[in-house]
Motif scaffolding. Structure first.
Motif, PDB file in Angstrom:
ATOM      1  N   PHE A 111       0.830  -1.210   0.000  1.00  0.00           N
ATOM      2  CA  PHE A 111       0.000   0.000   0.000  1.00  0.00           C
ATOM      3  C   PHE A 111       0.863   1.258   0.000  1.00  0.00           C
ATOM      4  O   PHE A 111       0.589   2.221  -0.718  1.00  0.00           O
ATOM      5  CB  PHE A 111      -0.932   0.031   1.218  1.00  0.00           C
ATOM      6  N   ALA A 112       1.915   1.263   0.819  1.00  0.00           N
ATOM      7  CA  ALA A 112       2.769   2.445   0.937  1.00  0.00           C
ATOM      8  C   ALA A 112       3.473   2.755  -0.383  1.00  0.00           C
ATOM      9  O   ALA A 112       3.499   3.913  -0.819  1.00  0.00           O
ATOM     10  CB  ALA A 112       3.792   2.241   2.056  1.00  0.00           C
ATOM     11  N   VAL A 113       4.036   1.738  -1.026  1.00  0.00           N
ATOM     12  CA  VAL A 113       4.741   1.965  -2.287  1.00  0.00           C
ATOM     13  C   VAL A 113       3.753   2.352  -3.394  1.00  0.00           C
ATOM     14  O   VAL A 113       4.048   3.208  -4.227  1.00  0.00           O
ATOM     15  CB  VAL A 113       5.596   0.740  -2.680  1.00  0.00           C
ATOM     16  N   THR A 114       2.563   1.762  -3.380  1.00  0.00           N
ATOM     17  CA  THR A 114       1.538   2.154  -4.353  1.00  0.00           C
ATOM     18  C   THR A 114       1.170   3.622  -4.155  1.00  0.00           C
ATOM     19  O   THR A 114       1.041   4.375  -5.133  1.00  0.00           O
ATOM     20  CB  THR A 114       0.283   1.260  -4.216  1.00  0.00           C
ATOM     21  N   GLY A 115       1.029   4.042  -2.904  1.00  0.00           N
ATOM     22  CA  GLY A 115       0.744   5.456  -2.615  1.00  0.00           C
ATOM     23  C   GLY A 115       1.859   6.358  -3.111  1.00  0.00           C
ATOM     24  O   GLY A 115       1.603   7.417  -3.701  1.00  0.00           O
ATOM     25  N   LEU A 116       3.102   5.940  -2.888  1.00  0.00           N
ATOM     26  CA  LEU A 116       4.250   6.712  -3.367  1.00  0.00           C
ATOM     27  C   LEU A 116       4.217   6.840  -4.881  1.00  0.00           C
ATOM     28  O   LEU A 116       4.447   7.922  -5.432  1.00  0.00           O
ATOM     29  CB  LEU A 116       5.553   6.036  -2.921  1.00  0.00           C
ATOM     30  N   ARG A 117       3.899   5.752  -5.554  1.00  0.00           N
ATOM     31  CA  ARG A 117       3.820   5.793  -7.025  1.00  0.00           C
ATOM     32  C   ARG A 117       2.712   6.729  -7.509  1.00  0.00           C
ATOM     33  O   ARG A 117       2.879   7.438  -8.506  1.00  0.00           O
ATOM     34  CB  ARG A 117       3.588   4.385  -7.566  1.00  0.00           C
ATOM     35  N   LEU A 118       1.580   6.730  -6.803  1.00  0.00           N
ATOM     36  CA  LEU A 118       0.485   7.623  -7.187  1.00  0.00           C
ATOM     37  C   LEU A 118       0.884   9.082  -7.021  1.00  0.00           C
ATOM     38  O   LEU A 118       0.568   9.922  -7.870  1.00  0.00           O
ATOM     39  CB  LEU A 118      -0.767   7.316  -6.360  1.00  0.00           C
ATOM     40  N   VAL A 119       1.577   9.403  -5.937  1.00  0.00           N
ATOM     41  CA  VAL A 119       2.066  10.769  -5.723  1.00  0.00           C
ATOM     42  C   VAL A 119       3.058  11.132  -6.823  1.00  0.00           C
ATOM     43  O   VAL A 119       3.014  12.238  -7.372  1.00  0.00           O
ATOM     44  CB  VAL A 119       2.713  10.912  -4.324  1.00  0.00           C
ATOM     45  N   ALA A 120       3.941  10.202  -7.161  1.00  0.00           N
ATOM     46  CA  ALA A 120       4.931  10.457  -8.209  1.00  0.00           C
ATOM     47  C   ALA A 120       4.259  10.727  -9.548  1.00  0.00           C
ATOM     48  O   ALA A 120       4.647  11.654 -10.272  1.00  0.00           O
ATOM     49  CB  ALA A 120       5.887   9.274  -8.322  1.00  0.00           C
ATOM     50  N   VAL A 121       3.243   9.931  -9.889  1.00  0.00           N
ATOM     51  CA  VAL A 121       2.523  10.125 -11.146  1.00  0.00           C
ATOM     52  C   VAL A 121       1.864  11.501 -11.175  1.00  0.00           C
ATOM     53  O   VAL A 121       1.900  12.205 -12.191  1.00  0.00           O
ATOM     54  CB  VAL A 121       1.480   9.006 -11.368  1.00  0.00           C
TER      55      VAL A 121
END
Length: 194
Positions: A111-121
């Motif tokens: 979940f944390a890495v997915t959230g990080l990826r969403l912020v990056a996008v």
């Protein structure tokens, strides 16, 4: 829908099959090796899990080689991976085969890495999977398979491989998560307003 996306979608459809054979106690019998018993349901769940997990690399390879990379595939592939691992972990916790906290650590990292990826996008950046993340996935798959098979064949010689493999998976998962956040800390730094 192209071939790579169909393979990814097949992985999603195999998730409930894995859960079905892990959680419902079908009376299909069992096989015993040197006093170690494994039910046919556990064997079926493990085989289906291995097939589903092996499609992860296959769909990406086909998409890149045949130039079939799509936005749908970019969305579905990591989702399918997370669904497969999460479903297997939750099923194993429900069976009492692994500790709940281990599943929580692994799922929380996802979940944390997915959230990080969403912020990056949202900031216009793409965070690609790192070699450490690929190692993380491999250790998780090995650990889950070992637990699904009740530590067979290592149980025949008294080696607690499944327990060891699960600990390695948890440690590599944490390490991979920290690595993502350290290497991409610029993505989550707050901008100061003047």
């Amino acid at each position: 829908m192209n071939l790579a996306n169909k393979i990814t979608l097949a992985r999603v459809f195999l998730v409930p099959v894995v859960m079905l054979f892990l959680l419902i106690h079908f009376d299909l019998g069992s096989v015993t090796f040197a006093g170690v018993s494994i039910t046919y349901s556990e064997i079926i769940a493990t085989v289906v899990f291995i097939i589903a997990a092996s499609t992860d690399g296959l769909d990406g390879y086909i998409a890149r080689k045949k130039k079939m990379v799509t936005n749908f595939g970019k969305f579905l592939d990591p989702l399918a991976d997370k669904l497969l691992i999460t479903a297997a972990l939750i099923s194993l916790v429900d069976r009492g085969s692994i500790e709940g906290w281990m599943a929580i650590v692994i799922i929380s990292r996802e979940f944390a890495v997915t959230g990080l990826r969403l912020v990056a996008v949202a900031e216009g950046h793409v965070i690609a999977a790192s070699p450490l993340a690929k190692l993380k996935t491999l250790t998780q798959i090995v650990a889950i398979v070992a637990v699904m098979l009740n530590n067979f064949p290592f149980s025949l010689v008294g080696i607690p491989f499944a327990t060891f493999a699960m600990w390695v998976a948890v440690i590599v998962t944490i390490w991979s998560g920290v690595d993502y956040f350290v290497k991409n800390r610029k993505v989550i730094q707050f901008k100061r307003s003047i």
